[in-house]
Design a protein around this motif. Structure first.
Motif, short mmCIF file in Angstrom:
data_model
loop_
_atom_site.label_atom_id
_atom_site.label_comp_id
_atom_site.label_asym_id
_atom_site.label_seq_id
_atom_site.Cartn_x
_atom_site.Cartn_y
_atom_site.Cartn_z
N THR A 107 0.84 -1.20 0.00
CA THR A 107 0.00 0.00 0.00
C THR A 107 0.87 1.25 0.00
O THR A 107 0.60 2.21 -0.73
N ILE A 108 1.93 1.23 0.80
CA ILE A 108 2.85 2.37 0.87
C ILE A 108 3.47 2.62 -0.50
O ILE A 108 3.52 3.76 -0.97
N ARG A 109 3.91 1.56 -1.15
CA ARG A 109 4.50 1.70 -2.49
C ARG A 109 3.47 2.23 -3.49
O ARG A 109 3.79 3.10 -4.31
N ALA A 110 2.25 1.71 -3.43
CA ALA A 110 1.19 2.13 -4.36
C ALA A 110 0.89 3.62 -4.21
O ALA A 110 0.51 4.28 -5.18
N LEU A 111 1.07 4.17 -3.02
CA LEU A 111 0.85 5.60 -2.78
C LEU A 111 2.07 6.44 -3.16
O LEU A 111 2.05 7.67 -3.05
N GLY A 112 3.15 5.80 -3.58
CA GLY A 112 4.36 6.51 -4.00
C GLY A 112 5.18 7.06 -2.85
O GLY A 112 5.96 7.99 -3.02
N LEU A 113 5.05 6.47 -1.66
CA LEU A 113 5.74 6.96 -0.47
C LEU A 113 7.06 6.23 -0.29
O LEU A 113 7.13 5.02 -0.44
N ARG A 114 8.12 7.00 0.05
CA ARG A 114 9.46 6.42 0.08
C ARG A 114 10.23 6.69 1.36
O ARG A 114 11.35 6.19 1.52
#
Length: 174
Positions: A107-114
């Motif tokens: 989910t974090i990756r899908a939101l573009g969060l790094r």
């Protein structure tokens, strides 16, 4: 950035919690200030329940992906010991760092969060909640981490209010 934070602090002071609706207003004000000062990202504010080892979401800037009331069980990990037990800020930068500590990495990756900063919210020397900001940036500057610490401090009264409500009269005496 300091003067903007001072302006936001004044607005938040006027929304200081005295009742449940004021606590919600304080979360909203701190959330707005966080996104205004640090740009797009995901902010969640959680309670920590050490008896069940759960964090329970009290506020979210993205309720579709991370709804209020959602919870996660936290096992004995270096992240848990650092943030929830020793009440030390956790800074994670890059996909590998996030994948190491978050079960919901997809989910974090899908939101573009790094990158993430998790700030413990304490009361009487123990953690009662967390202030969590994830961002698309790849790294954090020291002044950004300090800004997030200060914003977490501003949210602390509302977290303490939620904690007291959920603890109930029997726990408050102890």
């Amino acid at each position: 950035m300091e003067s903007a934070l001072e302006v936001e602090h004044e607005a938040l002071h006027r929304a200081a919690p005295g009742q449940a609706e004021h606590g919600a207003a304080l979360f909203d004000a701190v959330g707005d200030a966080t996104l205004a000062l640090l740009g797009p990202g995901l902010l969640t504010i959680n309670l920590w329940r050490p008896d069940t080892r759960e964090v329970v979401r009290q506020w979210s800037s993205d309720p579709a992906a991370y709804p209020v009331g959602g919870s996660k069980r936290k096992g004995d990990t270096p992240w848990t010991r650092q943030l929830l037990e020793r009440t030390e800020v956790f800074v994670g930068e890059g996909d590998a760092a996030l994948a190491e500590v978050f079960d919901d990495i997809a989910t974090i990756r899908a939101l573009g969060l790094r990158a993430v900063v998790n700030v413990p919210i304490g009361e009487r020397g123990r953690c009662i909640g967390t202030f969590n900001y994830l961002s698309p940036r790849s790294a954090w500057q020291a002044d950004e981490v300090e800004t997030l610490r200060r914003l977490a401090d501003l949210a602390a009264p509302a977290v303490a209010q939620c904690h007291a409500r959920q603890a109930g009269p029997a726990r408050e005496a102890g």
